[in-house]
Design a protein around this motif. Structure first.
Motif, PDB file in Angstrom:
ATOM      1  N   GLU A  30       0.445   9.343   5.842  1.00 10.50           N
ATOM      2  CA  GLU A  30       0.940  10.554   6.487  1.00 10.50           C
ATOM      3  C   GLU A  30       1.949  10.206   7.580  1.00 10.50           C
ATOM      4  O   GLU A  30       1.832   9.176   8.246  1.00 10.50           O
ATOM      5  CB  GLU A  30      -0.233  11.342   7.088  1.00 10.50           C
ATOM      6  N   ALA A  31       2.934  11.093   7.772  1.00 10.86           N
ATOM      7  CA  ALA A  31       3.983  10.848   8.764  1.00 10.86           C
ATOM      8  C   ALA A  31       3.437  10.801  10.179  1.00 10.86           C
ATOM      9  O   ALA A  31       3.975  10.082  11.041  1.00 10.86           O
ATOM     10  CB  ALA A  31       5.042  11.948   8.648  1.00 10.86           C
ATOM     11  N   PHE A  32       2.349  11.536  10.443  1.00  9.83           N
ATOM     12  CA  PHE A  32       1.813  11.584  11.809  1.00  9.83           C
ATOM     13  C   PHE A  32       0.920  10.395  12.158  1.00  9.83           C
ATOM     14  O   PHE A  32       0.486  10.251  13.290  1.00  9.83           O
ATOM     15  CB  PHE A  32       1.020  12.883  12.016  1.00  9.83           C
ATOM     16  N   PHE A  33       0.600   9.521  11.176  1.00  7.02           N
ATOM     17  CA  PHE A  33      -0.303   8.403  11.445  1.00  7.02           C
ATOM     18  C   PHE A  33       0.357   7.435  12.425  1.00  7.02           C
ATOM     19  O   PHE A  33       1.449   6.907  12.161  1.00  7.02           O
ATOM     20  CB  PHE A  33      -0.656   7.693  10.145  1.00  7.02           C
ATOM     21  N   PRO A  34      -0.262   7.130  13.567  1.00 10.12           N
ATOM     22  CA  PRO A  34       0.419   6.384  14.632  1.00 10.12           C
ATOM     23  C   PRO A  34       0.351   4.858  14.530  1.00 10.12           C
ATOM     24  O   PRO A  34       0.946   4.172  15.353  1.00 10.12           O
ATOM     25  CB  PRO A  34      -0.307   6.870  15.890  1.00 10.12           C
ATOM     26  N   PHE A  35      -0.380   4.300  13.555  1.00 13.07           N
ATOM     27  CA  PHE A  35      -0.591   2.846  13.525  1.00 13.07           C
ATOM     28  C   PHE A  35      -0.009   2.211  12.271  1.00 13.07           C
ATOM     29  O   PHE A  35      -0.555   1.236  11.738  1.00 13.07           O
ATOM     30  CB  PHE A  35      -2.091   2.531  13.615  1.00 13.07           C
ATOM     31  N   LYS A  36       1.086   2.728  11.782  1.00 12.62           N
ATOM     32  CA  LYS A  36       1.667   2.249  10.526  1.00 12.62           C
ATOM     33  C   LYS A  36       2.041   0.774  10.569  1.00 12.62           C
ATOM     34  O   LYS A  36       1.989   0.078   9.551  1.00 12.62           O
ATOM     35  CB  LYS A  36       2.892   3.086  10.164  1.00 12.62           C
ATOM     36  N   GLU A  37       2.447   0.259  11.713  1.00  8.12           N
ATOM     37  CA  GLU A  37       2.889  -1.133  11.802  1.00  8.12           C
ATOM     38  C   GLU A  37       1.735  -2.103  11.585  1.00  8.12           C
ATOM     39  O   GLU A  37       1.939  -3.227  11.112  1.00  8.12           O
ATOM     40  CB  GLU A  37       3.552  -1.391  13.154  1.00  8.12           C
ATOM     41  N   LYS A  38       0.529  -1.718  11.948  1.00  3.82           N
ATOM     42  CA  LYS A  38      -0.615  -2.615  11.827  1.00  3.82           C
ATOM     43  C   LYS A  38      -1.531  -2.260  10.647  1.00  3.82           C
ATOM     44  O   LYS A  38      -2.156  -3.146  10.056  1.00  3.82           O
ATOM     45  CB  LYS A  38      -1.431  -2.592  13.119  1.00  3.82           C
ATOM     46  N   ILE A  39      -1.620  -0.977  10.323  1.00  6.56           N
ATOM     47  CA  ILE A  39      -2.545  -0.529   9.269  1.00  6.56           C
ATOM     48  C   ILE A  39      -1.727   0.066   8.136  1.00  6.56           C
ATOM     49  O   ILE A  39      -1.088   1.116   8.291  1.00  6.56           O
ATOM     50  CB  ILE A  39      -3.544   0.499   9.810  1.00  6.56           C
ATOM     51  N   SER A  40      -1.729  -0.595   6.985  1.00  6.98           N
ATOM     52  CA  SER A  40      -0.959  -0.109   5.841  1.00  6.98           C
ATOM     53  C   SER A  40      -1.774   0.820   4.952  1.00  6.98           C
ATOM     54  O   SER A  40      -1.209   1.582   4.167  1.00  6.98           O
ATOM     55  CB  SER A  40      -0.440  -1.285   5.010  1.00  6.98           C
ATOM     56  N   MET A  41      -3.108   0.760   5.045  1.00  3.64           N
ATOM     57  CA  MET A  41      -3.950   1.681   4.276  1.00  3.64           C
ATOM     58  C   MET A  41      -5.223   1.982   5.042  1.00  3.64           C
ATOM     59  O   MET A  41      -5.871   1.075   5.581  1.00  3.64           O
ATOM     60  CB  MET A  41      -4.317   1.113   2.899  1.00  3.64           C
ATOM     61  N   MET A  42      -5.544   3.255   5.117  1.00  2.00           N
ATOM     62  CA  MET A  42      -6.836   3.705   5.642  1.00  2.00           C
ATOM     63  C   MET A  42      -7.280   4.860   4.743  1.00  2.00           C
ATOM     64  O   MET A  42      -6.956   6.018   4.979  1.00  2.00           O
ATOM     65  CB  MET A  42      -6.746   4.150   7.099  1.00  2.00           C
ATOM     66  N   LYS A  43      -7.982   4.491   3.689  1.00  2.00           N
ATOM     67  CA  LYS A  43      -8.375   5.473   2.672  1.00  2.00           C
ATOM     68  C   LYS A  43      -9.843   5.859   2.850  1.00  2.00           C
ATOM     69  O   LYS A  43     -10.740   5.005   2.830  1.00  2.00           O
ATOM     70  CB  LYS A  43      -8.172   4.915   1.272  1.00  2.00           C
ATOM     71  N   PHE A  44     -10.081   7.152   2.991  1.00  2.00           N
ATOM     72  CA  PHE A  44     -11.433   7.689   3.018  1.00  2.00           C
ATOM     73  C   PHE A  44     -11.793   8.143   1.602  1.00  2.00           C
ATOM     74  O   PHE A  44     -11.000   8.814   0.946  1.00  2.00           O
ATOM     75  CB  PHE A  44     -11.528   8.851   4.001  1.00  2.00           C
ATOM     76  N   ARG A  45     -12.984   7.785   1.152  1.00  2.00           N
ATOM     77  CA  ARG A  45     -13.395   8.091  -0.213  1.00  2.00           C
ATOM     78  C   ARG A  45     -14.699   8.883  -0.230  1.00  2.00           C
ATOM     79  O   ARG A  45     -15.564   8.689   0.626  1.00  2.00           O
ATOM     80  CB  ARG A  45     -13.604   6.808  -1.014  1.00  2.00           C
ATOM     81  N   PHE A  46     -14.816   9.762  -1.210  1.00  2.00           N
ATOM     82  CA  PHE A  46     -16.087  10.425  -1.494  1.00  2.00           C
ATOM     83  C   PHE A  46     -16.264  10.469  -3.003  1.00  2.00           C
ATOM     84  O   PHE A  46     -15.322  10.769  -3.738  1.00  2.00           O
ATOM     85  CB  PHE A  46     -16.130  11.851  -0.950  1.00  2.00           C
ATOM     86  N   SER A  47     -17.460  10.152  -3.460  1.00  2.00           N
ATOM     87  CA  SER A  47     -17.720  10.208  -4.901  1.00  2.00           C
ATOM     88  C   SER A  47     -19.134  10.703  -5.161  1.00  2.00           C
ATOM     89  O   SER A  47     -20.034  10.547  -4.332  1.00  2.00           O
ATOM     90  CB  SER A  47     -17.521   8.822  -5.547  1.00  2.00           C
ATOM     91  N   TRP A  48     -19.282  11.339  -6.297  1.00  2.00           N
ATOM     92  CA  TRP A  48     -20.594  11.731  -6.807  1.00  2.00           C
ATOM     93  C   TRP A  48     -20.615  11.416  -8.286  1.00  2.00           C
ATOM     94  O   TRP A  48     -19.646  11.686  -9.013  1.00  2.00           O
ATOM     95  CB  TRP A  48     -20.841  13.226  -6.593  1.00  2.00           C
ATOM     96  N   GLY A  49     -21.709  10.829  -8.730  1.00  2.00           N
ATOM     97  CA  GLY A  49     -21.801  10.492 -10.140  1.00  2.00           C
ATOM     98  C   GLY A  49     -23.232  10.416 -10.609  1.00  2.00           C
ATOM     99  O   GLY A  49     -24.160  10.197  -9.827  1.00  2.00           O
ATOM    100  N   SER A  50     -23.403  10.596 -11.893  1.00  2.00           N
ATOM    101  CA  SER A  50     -24.710  10.506 -12.528  1.00  2.00           C
ATOM    102  C   SER A  50     -24.635   9.444 -13.620  1.00  2.00           C
ATOM    103  O   SER A  50     -23.646   9.366 -14.355  1.00  2.00           O
ATOM    104  CB  SER A  50     -25.108  11.851 -13.134  1.00  2.00           C
ATOM    105  N   ILE A  51     -25.657   8.622 -13.694  1.00  2.00           N
ATOM    106  CA  ILE A  51     -25.698   7.586 -14.727  1.00  2.00           C
ATOM    107  C   ILE A  51     -27.129   7.468 -15.237  1.00  2.00           C
ATOM    108  O   ILE A  51     -28.093   7.801 -14.526  1.00  2.00           O
ATOM    109  CB  ILE A  51     -25.187   6.233 -14.189  1.00  2.00           C
TER     110      ILE A  51
END
Length: 284
Positions: A30-51
């Motif tokens: 996102e353009a507003f993310f302030p730490f682009k020089e040090k952090i190239s990815m900060m991905k939040f994940r959510f999953s639900w699954g049945s097996i």
């Protein structure tokens, strides 16, 4: 969506449908993310699954007549025997494990450092386990059944460092740590017997007795006013164990071996390892 079938279950119970879904949001893009020089990815994940889980012996729904031989002679030979058919579990089907997971993936310092963290909860809604406890006059082995639910909660973290230096030298180091605990949330065991699953049980529980060390002298044996005849009806001597009277009735007992009546027995450990961890490193 998975559609799985297994010959381990009887016709009519062989198939299961198992869906799953996952979502991710990389806020570092996102353009507003302030730490682009040090952090190239900060991905939040959510999953639900049945097996599905089919971890049972083959063909439990088919009655099997086992064979053998007598230990005595009839005439000049040992007679062959055929035993009564085994109990069957015609209604046994897939365990369904539904898992919710929240995770985070990060790349830091020009991707030299990567961090992956997850926190999850798994609910087994058709736990396969021993059947309902019956009196010994039943004369057979109670077949397995889907008659309980199980909840597992856990977390895991993995940290990786990878760097290339001058003249082609490169090295890496990885570390991971995880923990989980499984608890029986329901089971068809109204008497809450310890011989099978019971509601509230932590999987892997080890029941036993606690001690206060060893008798040091004959005088100590004579002064101790706790009856330990459950283990040995003879005369106790120096060097023997002193068992703790946890319920305070003056007698070491095992109660009725129920979760609500276990005498001086208590949970003294667990067979499930906690805090799994690993480390690796290398260079080229």
């Amino acid at each position: 969506v998975r559609r799985d079938g297994s010959s381990r279950f009887a016709k009519g119970s062989r198939w299961g449908t198992f869906p799953s879904v996952s979502l991710g949001y990389n806020i570092a893009k996102e353009a507003f993310f302030p730490f682009k020089e040090k952090i190239s990815m900060m991905k939040f994940r959510f999953s639900w699954g049945s097996i599905g889980n089919q971890n049972v012996a083959n063909y439990l729904y088919a009655p099997v007549m086992s064979t053998g031989q007598t230990t005595y002679l009839l005439g000049s030979d040992r007679a062959y025997t055929i035993n009564a058919p085994s109990e069957t579990t015609s209604g046994l089907t897939w365990e369904k494990v539904n898992t919710k997971d929240i995770g985070l993936d990060m790349y830091v310092f020009n991707n030299k450092l990567s961090i992956t963290a997850d926190c999850y909860q798994s609910d087994n809604t058709a736990l396969i386990g021993p059947g309902v406890v019956v009196p010994e006059i039943y004369g057979g082995t109670v077949p397995k059944a889907n008659n309980g639910t199980l909840r597992t909660r856990g977390w895991e973290v993995q940290i990786n460092w990878r760097q290339s230096l001058s003249k082609g030298f490169a090295y890496f180091a990885n570390f991971n740590l995880s923990d989980y605990k499984s608890v029986v949330t329901s089971y068809n065991n109204p008497l809450r017997l310890l011989s099978t699953f019971y509601e509230g049980e932590t999987i892997g529980e080890i029941w036993g007795y606690r001690t206060d060390g060893l008798f040091q002298s004959v005088e100590e044996v004579d002064k101790r006013a706790i009856d330990q005849k459950l283990f040995y009806k003879g005369t106790w001597a120096p060097g023997d164990l002193k068992y703790r009277d946890l319920d305070g009735d003056g007698v070491i007992t095992q109660g009725q071996k129920k979760a609500d009546d276990h005498g001086d027995m208590t949970v003294i450990g667990n067979s499930t390892p906690r805090y799994h961890f690993g480390f690796s490193a290398g260079a080229s």
